[in-house]
Design a protein around this motif. Sequence first.
Motif, PDB file in Angstrom:
ATOM      1  N   ALA A   8       0.848  -1.194   0.000  1.00 52.74           N
ATOM      2  CA  ALA A   8       0.000   0.000   0.000  1.00 52.74           C
ATOM      3  C   ALA A   8       0.881   1.240   0.000  1.00 52.74           C
ATOM      4  CB  ALA A   8      -0.914  -0.011   1.226  1.00 52.74           C
ATOM      5  N   SER A  10       0.761   5.494  -0.028  1.00 55.20           N
ATOM      6  CA  SER A  10       0.044   6.761   0.072  1.00 55.20           C
ATOM      7  C   SER A  10       0.794   7.803  -0.743  1.00 55.20           C
ATOM      8  CB  SER A  10      -0.039   7.217   1.534  1.00 55.20           C
ATOM      9  OG  SER A  10      -0.564   8.529   1.609  1.00 55.20           O
ATOM     10  N   THR A  20      -3.001   8.334   4.040  1.00 53.28           N
ATOM     11  CA  THR A  20      -2.290   7.325   4.823  1.00 53.28           C
ATOM     12  C   THR A  20      -3.242   6.693   5.835  1.00 53.28           C
ATOM     13  OG1 THR A  20      -0.232   8.557   4.499  1.00 53.28           O
ATOM     14  CG2 THR A  20      -0.258   6.902   6.255  1.00 53.28           C
ATOM     15  N   LEU A  23      -5.213   4.021   4.214  1.00 53.10           N
ATOM     16  CA  LEU A  23      -4.491   2.749   4.098  1.00 53.10           C
ATOM     17  C   LEU A  23      -4.503   1.985   5.429  1.00 53.10           C
ATOM     18  CD1 LEU A  23      -1.451   3.770   1.871  1.00 53.10           C
ATOM     19  CD2 LEU A  23      -3.638   2.740   1.180  1.00 53.10           C
ATOM     20  N   ARG A  24      -4.402   2.707   6.526  1.00 50.73           N
ATOM     21  CA  ARG A  24      -4.509   2.041   7.836  1.00 50.73           C
ATOM     22  C   ARG A  24      -5.919   1.461   8.012  1.00 50.73           C
ATOM     23  NH1 ARG A  24      -1.498   6.573   9.465  1.00 50.73           N
ATOM     24  NH2 ARG A  24      -3.361   7.540  10.364  1.00 50.73           N
ATOM     25  N   GLN A  27      -6.083  -1.791   6.251  1.00 52.27           N
ATOM     26  CA  GLN A  27      -5.522  -2.880   7.058  1.00 52.27           C
ATOM     27  C   GLN A  27      -6.557  -3.392   8.060  1.00 52.27           C
ATOM     28  OE1 GLN A  27      -2.060  -0.678   8.542  1.00 52.27           O
ATOM     29  NE2 GLN A  27      -0.695  -2.122   7.463  1.00 52.27           N
ATOM     30  N   ILE A  38       2.086  -1.120   4.525  1.00 55.49           N
ATOM     31  CA  ILE A  38       2.149   0.272   4.079  1.00 55.49           C
ATOM     32  C   ILE A  38       3.601   0.663   3.835  1.00 55.49           C
ATOM     33  CG2 ILE A  38       1.653   2.681   4.664  1.00 55.49           C
ATOM     34  CD1 ILE A  38      -0.723   1.649   6.339  1.00 55.49           C
TER      35      ILE A  38
END
Length: 192
Positions: A8, A10, A20, A23-24, A27, A38
Amino acid sequence: MSEYKILAISGSLRAGSHNTALLRAAQKHQPGGLNIEIYEGLREIPPYDQDLDNPQDRPAVVGELRRLVSEADGLLLATPEFNYSIPGALKNAIDWLSTDWSKSEGLPLLRKPIAISGAAPTNFGSVRAQLALRQVFVWTDSDVVVKPEVIMFRSYERFDEGGNLTDETSIELLQGLLGALKTKIETAAAAR
């Protein structure tokens, strides 16, 4: 059930980036079977230089990014929108990933399953940046997820102060995107 490795990235360098954070959230809310890592090195990627774009001269950080992308089963990108397009740091990294001048390494993005998402504070989110990314990935012959689209507009309304995605519709769309990416990876694996 196989677990697929997802890299991933960002497109935002900002510490409090909603991209970002997206992306967390991926997860946390992934549908299962995905190991989402990431990438943290975008800031370190030097400007693209074709004179250095060969296995002997390429900067180590670029070689590492190429290795990570090559080893990943798929990519998940989260992009903000700058001036109606892709942030320069993200486009620069893609430029380093799109070549094989030596004809000896292979192309890391060739037929790579890719899911694109993005968050922005504006009313149009990252729609234009995502369209620009899709155009870039036509050239690299990557296998981009078409739908669902995760174009998070007014992103400041969708995250809490801790950077957690709290908007249920956004979570559902993100899960759908990750499910579509997983399907593309499974289809590619079955074809090998």
